[in-house]
Design an enzyme around this catalytic site. Structure first.
Site, mmCIF file in Angstrom:
data_model
loop_
_atom_site.group_PDB
_atom_site.id
_atom_site.type_symbol
_atom_site.label_atom_id
_atom_site.label_comp_id
_atom_site.label_asym_id
_atom_site.label_seq_id
_atom_site.Cartn_x
_atom_site.Cartn_y
_atom_site.Cartn_z
ATOM 1 N N HIS A 122 0.827 -1.214 0.000
ATOM 2 C CA HIS A 122 0.000 0.000 0.000
ATOM 3 C C HIS A 122 0.860 1.263 0.000
ATOM 4 O O HIS A 122 1.940 1.306 0.579
ATOM 5 C CB HIS A 122 -1.014 0.001 1.144
ATOM 6 C CG HIS A 122 -0.443 -0.050 2.528
ATOM 7 N ND1 HIS A 122 -0.088 1.087 3.230
ATOM 8 C CD2 HIS A 122 -0.198 -1.089 3.361
ATOM 9 C CE1 HIS A 122 0.350 0.742 4.433
ATOM 10 N NE2 HIS A 122 0.306 -0.564 4.543
ATOM 11 N N ASP A 146 -0.090 4.329 1.138
ATOM 12 C CA ASP A 146 -0.347 5.317 2.193
ATOM 13 C C ASP A 146 0.371 4.990 3.499
ATOM 14 O O ASP A 146 0.803 3.862 3.739
ATOM 15 C CB ASP A 146 -1.852 5.441 2.441
ATOM 16 C CG ASP A 146 -2.486 4.133 2.886
ATOM 17 O OD1 ASP A 146 -2.160 3.077 2.303
ATOM 18 O OD2 ASP A 146 -3.321 4.153 3.812
ATOM 19 N N ASP A 169 6.149 0.547 7.003
ATOM 20 C CA ASP A 169 4.734 0.287 6.742
ATOM 21 C C ASP A 169 4.198 1.302 5.744
ATOM 22 O O ASP A 169 3.668 2.313 6.143
ATOM 23 C CB ASP A 169 3.959 0.345 8.062
ATOM 24 C CG ASP A 169 2.516 -0.095 7.941
ATOM 25 O OD1 ASP A 169 2.167 -0.694 6.913
ATOM 26 O OD2 ASP A 169 1.735 0.183 8.865
ATOM 27 N N GLU A 204 -5.041 1.873 2.853
ATOM 28 C CA GLU A 204 -5.048 0.718 3.756
ATOM 29 C C GLU A 204 -5.171 1.157 5.205
ATOM 30 O O GLU A 204 -5.828 0.497 6.021
ATOM 31 C CB GLU A 204 -3.754 -0.098 3.565
ATOM 32 C CG GLU A 204 -3.732 -1.447 4.258
ATOM 33 C CD GLU A 204 -3.206 -1.405 5.677
ATOM 34 O OE1 GLU A 204 -3.324 -2.424 6.398
ATOM 35 O OE2 GLU A 204 -2.667 -0.348 6.086
ATOM 36 N N GLU A 205 -4.560 2.297 5.529
ATOM 37 C CA GLU A 205 -4.529 2.760 6.918
ATOM 38 C C GLU A 205 -5.870 3.336 7.391
ATOM 39 O O GLU A 205 -6.017 3.652 8.568
ATOM 40 C CB GLU A 205 -3.426 3.798 7.108
ATOM 41 C CG GLU A 205 -2.010 3.302 6.793
ATOM 42 C CD GLU A 205 -1.510 2.231 7.748
ATOM 43 O OE1 GLU A 205 -2.271 1.844 8.666
ATOM 44 O OE2 GLU A 205 -0.375 1.767 7.577
ATOM 45 N N ASP A 227 0.643 -10.462 0.773
ATOM 46 C CA ASP A 227 0.507 -9.096 1.286
ATOM 47 C C ASP A 227 1.494 -8.895 2.429
ATOM 48 O O ASP A 227 2.190 -9.824 2.856
ATOM 49 C CB ASP A 227 -0.935 -8.872 1.765
ATOM 50 C CG ASP A 227 -1.285 -7.398 1.963
ATOM 51 O OD1 ASP A 227 -0.462 -6.527 1.612
ATOM 52 O OD2 ASP A 227 -2.385 -7.113 2.476
ATOM 53 N N HIS A 245 3.976 2.715 13.092
ATOM 54 C CA HIS A 245 2.974 3.725 13.451
ATOM 55 C C HIS A 245 3.426 4.614 14.607
ATOM 56 O O HIS A 245 2.618 5.358 15.162
ATOM 57 C CB HIS A 245 1.629 3.065 13.847
ATOM 58 C CG HIS A 245 0.903 2.461 12.704
ATOM 59 N ND1 HIS A 245 -0.443 2.158 12.743
ATOM 60 C CD2 HIS A 245 1.314 2.099 11.468
ATOM 61 C CE1 HIS A 245 -0.818 1.622 11.591
ATOM 62 N NE2 HIS A 245 0.241 1.579 10.812
#
Length: 479
Positions: free
Chosen positions: A119, A121, A154, A188-189, A214, A455
């Protein structure tokens, strides 16, 4: 008589010990005998590309109106400019304005395709935490042997590693046997609507994939207690996602004359009851698989315990429950995340609410857990509303004997020296949860070693991880 009883007890004890040690002795390794090949050195330009990718602030905000479209379009132009040969060989489609879908035609159209996900984002940087970062979170700085920045782990390491690999292979005029489909979601987030749309599109095209790969588990050197070797956590399932809104309405009034019980009191009691009555523990199939793969590689007494789960299951659950991450593996979790109440300090509110988030273990459906929460709260004044925006039941478990797990396991063994590969239950959510109609072999694995700061503050990933990630995807696609 007493002596005879003691002899019988002693004999039973000897038999029990014999069974325990026999099971441990025959608890054989499930690791294929595959030797790893050393990864080649990383081209400095690849590192620069990784750094540049981090500088695009492709942030997913809770409020979609805050989306900076220029950053996403800029990132997509960067991919086209940086990987021209890949883009010349792959068909590119734009889905839902910002998500990307690529198709790399294989030699053999009779073979089912594989789908690879990543992803674009990243999560935002908390305003209050900016000053706590060691480096600028969007500078993509290389420092202390790591690439730093939001999205480094991520999930831009996966995006860039995949594109670097495809660019290299297409320059060599390499064509895969199977068609390769690459899906890059843009949100995705915040729920994954882009990936969800792609999954529906592939299903409408009657595409049945041999596997889906994934993001997910990692290679860890220190997160599996008792293990002396690195462990590759290959996700074969993930927990479900459910958010509930608990609401109470009751007459309020002036804070100088409060009732014996206010709406806030009722809500607080409901939340406390929920937290004090956790869902019962159990082992998901992926966790059972983890124990059967990791157990034989452990020293005693851990090996003895995992070889005899019929006797030590409660002991192992007790160990898991001691940590937040371990507890999340063995049960459906529920936690309050948002409270809304009141407008002024001298006014008792008439309507209050709390959002609670649940991550569902296999076997616990949304209907089942809601019914159980109603019993726990035991108060009809508390209404429960289910959020359907991000609702997902727990995923099916991909089979260990299936193409997906076997292919990823083999690639891991060829990429990471002396690493134990094992199934693993993902406790977080990934875009792959939408692809159940596309494939029954869905694997969640990110080929990096103990990344830091998912994160959080000072998110970073080692240059060694980037080197191994590039090598993993090359081996994965060449096979």
């Amino acid at each position: 008589m007493i002596k005879r009883g003691l002899l019988i007890l002693l004999a039973l004890l000897v038999i029990l010990l014999a069974i325990l040690f026999f099971n441990a002795f025959t608890f054989n390794s499930r690791q294929p005998a595959i030797a790893a090949l050393p990864a080649p050195a990383v081209d400095p330009e690849a590192i620069q590309h990784f750094q540049e990718a981090i500088r695009f602030k492709t942030i997913s905000f809770t409020d979609s109106a805050l989306l900076d479209t220029a950053q996403f379009f800029g990132f997509q132009r960067f991919l086209q400019k940086t990987y021209p040969t890949a883009h010349a060989h792959l068909e590119r489609e734009l889905v839902k304005n910002y998500s990307l879908l690529y198709t790399w035609k294989g030699k053999n159209e009779k073979l089912k395709p594989i789908v690879m996900l990543a992803h674009q984002d990243v999560v935002p940087i908390e305003e209050a935490s900016k000053s706590s970062w060691t480096v600028d979170p969007f500078a993509g700085e290389v420092k202390d042997g790591c690439v730093w920045g939001r999205g480094s782990t991520d999930n831009k390491i996966n995006v860039i590693s995949i594109f670097e690999t495809i660019e290299k292979l297409t320059k060599e005029n390499f064509q895969p046997e199977r068609t390769v489909i690459l899906a890059l979601g843009h949100d995705e987030e915040r729920g994954g609507s882009g990936a969800k749309t792609i999954a529906k599109l592939l299903a409408q095209r009657n595409i049945s994939a041999e596997m889906v790969l994934d993001e997910g588990g990692i290679v860890t050197r220190n997160k599996v207690p008792g293990m002396l070797k690195p462990v590759a956590l290959i996700g074969t399932a993930e927990k479900g996602y459910l958010s509930l809104l608990l609401t109470v309405e009751k007459n309020g009034g002036h804070s100088s004359m409060p009732e014996q019980e206010t709406a806030l009191d009722i809500l607080a009691k409901a939340v406390v009851n929920i937290r004090q009555h956790p869902f019962p523990p159990n082992f998901a199939p992926a966790t059972v698989g983890f124990m059967s793969h990791v157990g034989p590689e452990m020293p005693y007494p851990e090996k003895l315990i995992f070889a005899n789960m019929w006797m030590f299951k409660s002991v192992v659950i007790g160990i898991y429950e001691k940590s937040a991450a371990g507890n999340a593996v063995v049960r459906t979790t529920v936690v309050p995340t948002i409270f809304n109440a009141g407008m002024k300090d001298n006014v008792v509110p008439t309507k209050v609410s709390a959002t609670v988030n649940l991550r569902l273990l296999q076997g616990d459906t949304s209907d089942k857990v809601i019914a159980e929460l109603k019993k726990i709260i035991n108060d009809d004044r508390v209404s429960i509303t289910m959020s359907t925006e991000f609702l997902n039941e727990a995923s099916a478990t991909s089979p260990e004997e299936g193409f997906g797990y076997q292919h990823v396991q083999e690639t891991v063994k060829k990429t990471f020296p002396e690493t134990v590969a094992t199934p693993f239950l993902m406790i977080g959510a990934t875009d792959s949860r939408f692809f159940g109609d596309v494939s029954t072999n869905i694997i969640k694995f990110s080929p990096m070693i103990d990344p830091i700061g998912f994160h959080g503050i000072d998110e970073r990933v080692s240059l060694e991880s980037f080197q191994q990630s590039l090598w993993f995807y090359e081996k994965f696609l060449r096979q």
